[in-house]
Design an enzyme around this catalytic site. Structure first.
Site, PDB file in Angstrom:
ATOM      1  N   GLU A 113       0.835  -1.214   0.000  1.00  0.00           N
ATOM      2  CA  GLU A 113       0.000   0.000   0.000  1.00  0.00           C
ATOM      3  C   GLU A 113       0.865   1.258   0.000  1.00  0.00           C
ATOM      4  O   GLU A 113       0.539   2.239  -0.671  1.00  0.00           O
ATOM      5  CB  GLU A 113      -0.973  -0.013   1.182  1.00  0.00           C
ATOM      6  N   CYS A 160       2.110  -5.108 -10.261  1.00  0.00           N
ATOM      7  CA  CYS A 160       3.286  -5.550 -10.989  1.00  0.00           C
ATOM      8  C   CYS A 160       3.181  -7.054 -11.199  1.00  0.00           C
ATOM      9  O   CYS A 160       2.719  -7.775 -10.326  1.00  0.00           O
ATOM     10  CB  CYS A 160       4.503  -5.186 -10.133  1.00  0.00           C
ATOM     11  N   CYS A 179       7.215  -9.824  -6.976  1.00  0.00           N
ATOM     12  CA  CYS A 179       7.289  -8.480  -6.399  1.00  0.00           C
ATOM     13  C   CYS A 179       6.161  -8.295  -5.394  1.00  0.00           C
ATOM     14  O   CYS A 179       5.072  -8.845  -5.555  1.00  0.00           O
ATOM     15  CB  CYS A 179       7.132  -7.473  -7.540  1.00  0.00           C
ATOM     16  N   CYS A 214      10.481  -5.579  -6.712  1.00  0.00           N
ATOM     17  CA  CYS A 214      11.347  -6.045  -7.797  1.00  0.00           C
ATOM     18  C   CYS A 214      12.247  -4.878  -8.221  1.00  0.00           C
ATOM     19  O   CYS A 214      12.062  -3.741  -7.788  1.00  0.00           O
ATOM     20  CB  CYS A 214      10.514  -6.561  -8.974  1.00  0.00           C
TER      21      CYS A 214
END
Ligand code: ZN
Ligand code: ZN
Length: 175
Positions: A130, A140, A144, A163
């Site tokens: 968040e 994504c 990740c 990531c």
């Protein structure tokens, strides 16, 4: 003098809503400080606000809670809520943030697990996710923490890390 002002701006204030044990919040605070180069502090503890309760569902309105925590100062404000939260069109939410905004919110309600380590890891991932939105990150598809999570199982399956691409975007957003 400029440095002092900068440090002040870079404080992330945590607002605890409802009954989340202080020891859990402290572990989260400490973990987030390791991830982000900011000072995290617990700024306030509030009871669950009655005006945000969606009575027919027994859940709290995530937008209402997000607006509520935005009344607090801080470079970012992270709300940590003990109750279940939702949003029109959803059965429940694990968290909510204003994209590129200042506020982020997570609910620990569905993150709870008999294995405390797993529970705390889920909290950390959801808070990172968040807060990532507040730094302009979108969902994504890489391995990740910004992977979209529908359920806690999705949360368990993603790593507690941004990531490479998302890390670069955060750095660009900050500098
Ligand atoms: Zn998201
Ligand atoms: Zn990513």
């Amino acid at each position: 003098m400029g440095v002092a002002i900068l440090l002040l701006m870079e404080r992330v204030n945590i607002v605890v809503i409802g009954d989340v044990p202080p020891v859990e919040v402290e572990i989260l605070r400490n973990e987030l400080e390791k991830v982000f180069s900011y000072d995290f502090s617990v700024y306030a503890r509030l009871p669950l606000p009655e005006e945000c309760l969606m009575e027919s569902r027994g859940q709290y309105d995530a937008t209402c809670l997000l607006n509520r925590i935005m009344q607090y100062p801080g470079y970012r404000v992270l709300g940590v809520v003990s109750s279940d939260i939702s949003f029109p069109g959803y059965n429940f939410l694990l968290g909510l943030a204003a994209s590129g905004g200042r506020g982020a919110l997570i609910s620990v309600y569905r993150l709870r697990h008999g294995d405390r380590k797993r529970y705390l890891e889920r909290m950390k991932k959801e808070a990172m996710h968040e807060l990532g939105h507040t730094f302009g990150l979108k969902h994504c598809n890489n391995r990740c923490v910004m992977q979209f999570s529908n359920t806690v199982f999705d949360v368990d399956n993603k790593p507690p890390a941004f990531c490479e691409e998302c890390s670069i975007k955060i750095r660009e957003h900050l500098r």
